[in-house]
Design a protein around this motif. Structure first.
Motif, mmCIF file in Angstrom:
data_model
loop_
_atom_site.group_PDB
_atom_site.id
_atom_site.type_symbol
_atom_site.label_atom_id
_atom_site.label_comp_id
_atom_site.label_asym_id
_atom_site.label_seq_id
_atom_site.Cartn_x
_atom_site.Cartn_y
_atom_site.Cartn_z
ATOM 1 N N SER A 411 0.845 -1.200 0.000
ATOM 2 C CA SER A 411 0.000 0.000 0.000
ATOM 3 C C SER A 411 0.875 1.243 0.000
ATOM 4 C CB SER A 411 -0.925 0.007 1.215
ATOM 5 O OG SER A 411 -0.175 -0.018 2.413
ATOM 6 N N PHE A 412 0.426 2.275 -0.719
ATOM 7 C CA PHE A 412 1.170 3.525 -0.860
ATOM 8 C C PHE A 412 0.540 4.626 -0.019
ATOM 9 C CE2 PHE A 412 2.686 1.188 -4.435
ATOM 10 C CZ PHE A 412 3.942 1.698 -4.733
ATOM 11 N N THR A 413 1.406 5.432 0.589
ATOM 12 C CA THR A 413 0.924 6.614 1.309
ATOM 13 C C THR A 413 1.109 7.890 0.495
ATOM 14 O OG1 THR A 413 3.077 6.766 2.409
ATOM 15 C CG2 THR A 413 1.315 5.601 3.577
ATOM 16 N N SER A 414 2.094 7.901 -0.401
ATOM 17 C CA SER A 414 2.269 9.077 -1.258
ATOM 18 C C SER A 414 3.111 8.733 -2.469
ATOM 19 C CB SER A 414 2.934 10.233 -0.490
ATOM 20 O OG SER A 414 4.269 9.923 -0.178
ATOM 21 N N THR A 429 -0.933 8.700 -10.995
ATOM 22 C CA THR A 429 -0.700 7.310 -10.616
ATOM 23 C C THR A 429 -1.987 6.539 -10.346
ATOM 24 O OG1 THR A 429 0.476 5.906 -9.039
ATOM 25 C CG2 THR A 429 -0.472 7.928 -8.172
ATOM 26 N N CYS A 431 -1.537 4.035 -8.100
ATOM 27 C CA CYS A 431 -1.052 3.305 -6.928
ATOM 28 C C CYS A 431 -1.759 3.696 -5.631
ATOM 29 C CB CYS A 431 0.448 3.524 -6.759
ATOM 30 S SG CYS A 431 1.445 2.895 -8.136
ATOM 31 N N LEU A 432 -2.268 4.903 -5.547
ATOM 32 C CA LEU A 432 -2.820 5.389 -4.281
ATOM 33 C C LEU A 432 -4.230 4.872 -4.041
ATOM 34 C CD1 LEU A 432 -1.580 9.091 -4.412
ATOM 35 C CD2 LEU A 432 -0.696 7.251 -2.967
ATOM 36 N N GLY A 433 -4.518 4.602 -2.778
ATOM 37 C CA GLY A 433 -5.878 4.227 -2.383
ATOM 38 C C GLY A 433 -6.254 2.798 -2.689
ATOM 39 N N ASN A 464 5.721 3.832 0.651
ATOM 40 C CA ASN A 464 4.828 2.690 0.837
ATOM 41 C C ASN A 464 5.274 1.874 2.042
ATOM 42 O OD1 ASN A 464 7.043 0.974 -0.204
ATOM 43 N ND2 ASN A 464 6.535 1.968 -2.158
#
Length: 821
Positions: A411-414, A429, A431-433, A464
């Protein structure tokens, strides 16, 4: 009081160590208690009881006196304790675990200089914690390689016997140790001496040897792989490795195959590449490369069959190779830079790394890697380079793909752009959420929008829950200004080349001929540029390969090419698009001049490896005839046709290396040379441009390592050289182009040289000369510094630069760029 403080400190340290497994992040490194002594060039051996033995090495970088100390790491307590002394001080020795649980230590240096390999050997008994001498090797050696054979014997080979101030004696000899008798016997010698190689005992009992060099010193000629058969005591070749390398790692996989990764190539460059050896077929196969280049790295086979690669020469990154997928994934980085360190697998599956060198200082520090379930990030690519982009415009997106190679959700935070030039890059991206399951992936699209001329750098930051977060992707782009007095990219040539020629044909097309790619091989390739479509196409090659030749446009669209490594001339017919031979000159020339005279003949004069010989080519008869000899031997000079039909030759360099300030003038009517006035300063690799008023502008050049700033004018009416403006920066081996407005554009070249060591430098500088004022002024900078290129004024009033090379590149360029006045 001091003893009480020490006791309290020890208890506190034990408490911290006991807590380490609980706080250690999976797939990451964590610092543990240090060794008793700093160590480099030592050995680290996993014992049968789960402990790890460290022996000898150097405690200071110069290794004034190698150490004889040894110590044991206990994974249960996390502590190091001394375990006796070696019989000799040793560094660069070998150590191998024997079948009975003892450790064999052999060879090495017992003193720093001269470093003579010792032949002594000894064994360590972990049951008693004691050392005892065993039989000595037949040959003293250090920096050798050792491996335990399947029958329990130990093979050692290669390394150095003795190294003094002038030469190191590398070894091809092989010997085998019998643990039962404690004696060594001679094995079949290798085909060549080796150092920097690897030895791996295969499942079938044979030994794979990879890479290395015949002699010490880098770069070196790297070697291929070979196989030793203990049963027959013979060496045989394998199929060739995909890359011969030294300083690499070799790991026996659970499949019986061998992973070889990193190292240095024959040029001394560290490598990302990796390959697999299959003992059944005897063949090598290249696999996905590592994320970074490495040599002198740590390589450890994990309990689950994967391979951990860590660090190496000033690098802290770590990654894991999965033989099942054939892919690499980054994991947590080492806590510190450690070159020439050692690693060992612990009973619980963790990996111990200890010692090595950081900033020229040997380390005592140690750390442990904990492999476990969790997300692992594979980022591809790890860098993005955007091609030339016009200022104030947005590039097409480039995509970064992130794959979860681990066992847990990612999981990505930013996701964002960082760095000095972050404002000219943007990202979007998927990748987020979201939670990315093992094997899943997401993408980041990056765009480049420069605001002005120049290189811009930033990083894509991926934050992440995987180890070594945030992962960084380097970003680079080059902005250019698409407008007057600036340079813009044009189509690349089919062939990279320097020291070639470019001739504007009557059709408006540009004919580019020969040159070289930066090495010693000359080119016979030819191509044509269409400025209307900005396209290149290859055409029929010349008969002879040439570099530093001349190309002269004759009437009826014929191009005469001379010299450049041959005395055989040839010519190109634009109507038939064919080449034909054009007679043989009396001498082989390069760096000569060729001038089309008003009577239709071509005067060829001077050049490297020639005398003062000059000669004339007659296009009507396709023959050569002698002209009067020049007074001085010269090459890298200039030749200019004067308005009265005579030819002015100026400057250059003699075969003995003397730079000339002399000039001489050829008169076709009398077939005689007359002395001309001396230039104000000696120069070669300069340019000479005929101005509309008939004067000749000579620019820059150099005298040895000194690059010229001065320029001067030859006035035919006064037969003298006149001073004129000074360049803003020196130029040699540059180009000079007369523009339609009468100004002269000088572009690129060698701009300065360092006199002590002879290094030369290029800057992307261009400047213009105004004949009315005699003043030079800077104009837009080139996109790429270059010398040994060409520059041609095209029919659309733009100047096209092709090819060349610069001090930062070992190879010539295929790139081109155009200037808009």
């Amino acid at each position: 009081m001091m003893r009480l403080q020490a006791t309290v400190l020890t208890i506190g340290l034990l408490g911290i160590i006991a807590d380490l497994p609980a706080i250690a992040q999976t797939n990451s490194w964590i610092t543990i208690a240090p060794m008793t002594f700093p160590r480099t060039s030592y050995t680290l051996t996993s014992l049968a009881n789960g402990q790890v033995l460290a022996t000898g090495g150097c405690t200071d970088l110069s290794c004034v006196v190698p150490t004889s100390t040894t110590e044991i790491f206990n994974p249960t307590t996390g502590l190091w304790t001394g375990t006796g002394f070696l019989s000799n001080t040793r560094n660069q020795h070998t150590a191998t675990l024997l079948n009975d649980g003892r450790v064999l230590v052999a060879g090495g240096c017992i003193a720093s200089a001269p470093c003579t390999g010792t032949n002594t050997a000894e064994t360590y008994n972990p049951n008693t914690g004691s050392w005892s001498l065993t039989g000595s090797m037949i040959t003293g050696r250090y920096a050798a390689q050792m491996t335990r054979l399947n029958n329990g014997e130990v093979l050692v080979n290669g390394g150095i016997g003795i190294c003094n101030s002038s030469i190191c004696n590398t070894l091809a000899s092989v010997e085998i140790y019998n643990p039962t008798t404690g004696q060594w016997r001679t094995g079949a010698a290798m085909p060549q001496p080796r150092i920097g190689h690897t030895l791996t005992t295969l499942s079938d009992g044979r030994v794979l040897m990879t890479g290395g060099c015949v002699s010490t010193g880098l770069p070196c000629t790297t070697l291929d792989a070979a196989i030793y058969n203990p049963t027959t005591n013979t060496w045989s070749s394998t199929s060739p490795m995909t890359l011969k390398r030294t300083g690499a790692t070799a790991t026996l996989l659970t499949s019986g195959k061998v992973l070889v990764s990193g190292g240095l190539d024959s040029g001394g460059f560290s490598q990302k590449s990796a390959e697999i050896f299959d003992p059944v077929t005897g063949t090598w196969q290249a696999i996905t490369p590592m994320s970074v280049s490495r040599y002198n790295t740590l390589a450890t086979l994990l309990k689950d069959g994967r391979v951990l690669i860590a660090g190496g020469a000033s690098n802290t990154t770590s990654e894991i190779y999965d033989p099942t997928s054939g892919l690499w994934a980054l994991v947590g980085s080492l806590t510190t830079v450690r070159d020439n360190a050692k690693a060992a697998l612990l009973p619980n599956g963790n990996v111990l790394a200890a010692g090595g060198v950081q900033n020229n200082t040997p380390l005592s520090s140690a750390e442990v890697f904990t492999p476990a379930a969790g997300p692992l990030v594979e980022v591809k690519p790890t860098s993005l380079v955007f091609s030339y982009q016009a200022a104030q415009t947005v590039s097409s997106p480039q995509i970064v793909t992130i794959v979860n190679r681990g066992d847990g959700p990612l999981s990505f935070t930013s996701v964002g752009i960082t760095g000095t030039d972050a404002n000219v890059f943007s990202s979007s991206t998927t990748c987020l959420g979201v939670s990315i399951t093992p094997g899943g992936q997401c993408t980041v699209a990056v765009r480049f929008q420069p605001q002005a001329y120049g290189i811009r750098n930033a990083s894509l930051s991926l934050q992440n829950n995987a180890p070594n977060s945030p992962q960084l992707v380097s970003l680079q782009g080059f902005g250019y200004v698409d407008g007057p007095n600036n340079w813009a990219p044009a189509a690349k040539m089919k062939q990279a080349r320097q020291n070639h020629t470019a001739t504007l044909l009557p059709t408006g097309e540009l004919l580019v001929v020969g040159g070289n790619t930066g090495g010693s091989a000359f080119l016979n390739t030819v191509e044509i540029y269409n400025y209307l479509t900005d396209q290149w196409k290859a055409i029929a090659p010349m008969t002879f390969a040439r570099s530093n030749h001349t190309a002269t446009l004759l009437p009826q669209g014929i191009v005469l090419v001379t010299g450049g490594g041959s005395n055989q001339a040839e010519r190109y017919n634009t109507a038939t698009k064919t080449w034909s031979l054009a007679g043989t000159m009396s001498v082989n020339r390069s760096n000569q001049t060729a001038t089309l005279l008003k009577n239709g003949l071509v005067l060829v004069a001077g050049g490297s490896n020639t005398t003062t010989v000059a000669e004339l080519y007659n296009p009507q008869t396709n023959t050569w005839s002698p002209a009067a000899a020049m007074a001085v031997q010269r090459s890298k000079h200039t030749a200019s046709l004067l308005s009265d039909g005579r030819v002015l030759v100026a400057g250059g360099v003699t075969p003995q290396g003397a730079t000339l300030n002399s000039s001489e003038i050829y008169d076709p009517q009398t077939n005689q040379w007359q002395p001309g006035p001396n230039l104000s300063i000696a120069r070669y690799d300069h340019t000479a441009t005929t101005l509309p008023n008939g004067q000749i502008l000579v620019v820059g050049g150099r005298d040895g390592q000194q690059v010229r700033l001065s320029t001067e004018l030859y006035d035919p009416t006064q037969n003298k050289w006149l001073p004129t403006g000074t360049l803003k920066i020196g130029h040699a081996d540059h180009t000079a182009s007369l523009l339609l407005d009468g100004t002269v554009l000088v572009a690129g070249g060698i701009n300065s040289c360092e006199s002590e060591f002879g290094f030369c430098f290029n800057f992307p500088v261009a400047e213009r000369y105004n004949p009315r004022t005699g003043i030079w002024s800077l104009t837009g900078s080139l996109l790429l510094p270059r010398n040994a290129h060409t520059a041609t004024l095209l029919p659309n009033n733009q100047v096209l630069i092709t090819g060349g090379i610069n001090a930062d590149s070992p190879f010539a360029f295929s790139s081109t760029e155009k200037y808009k006045p």
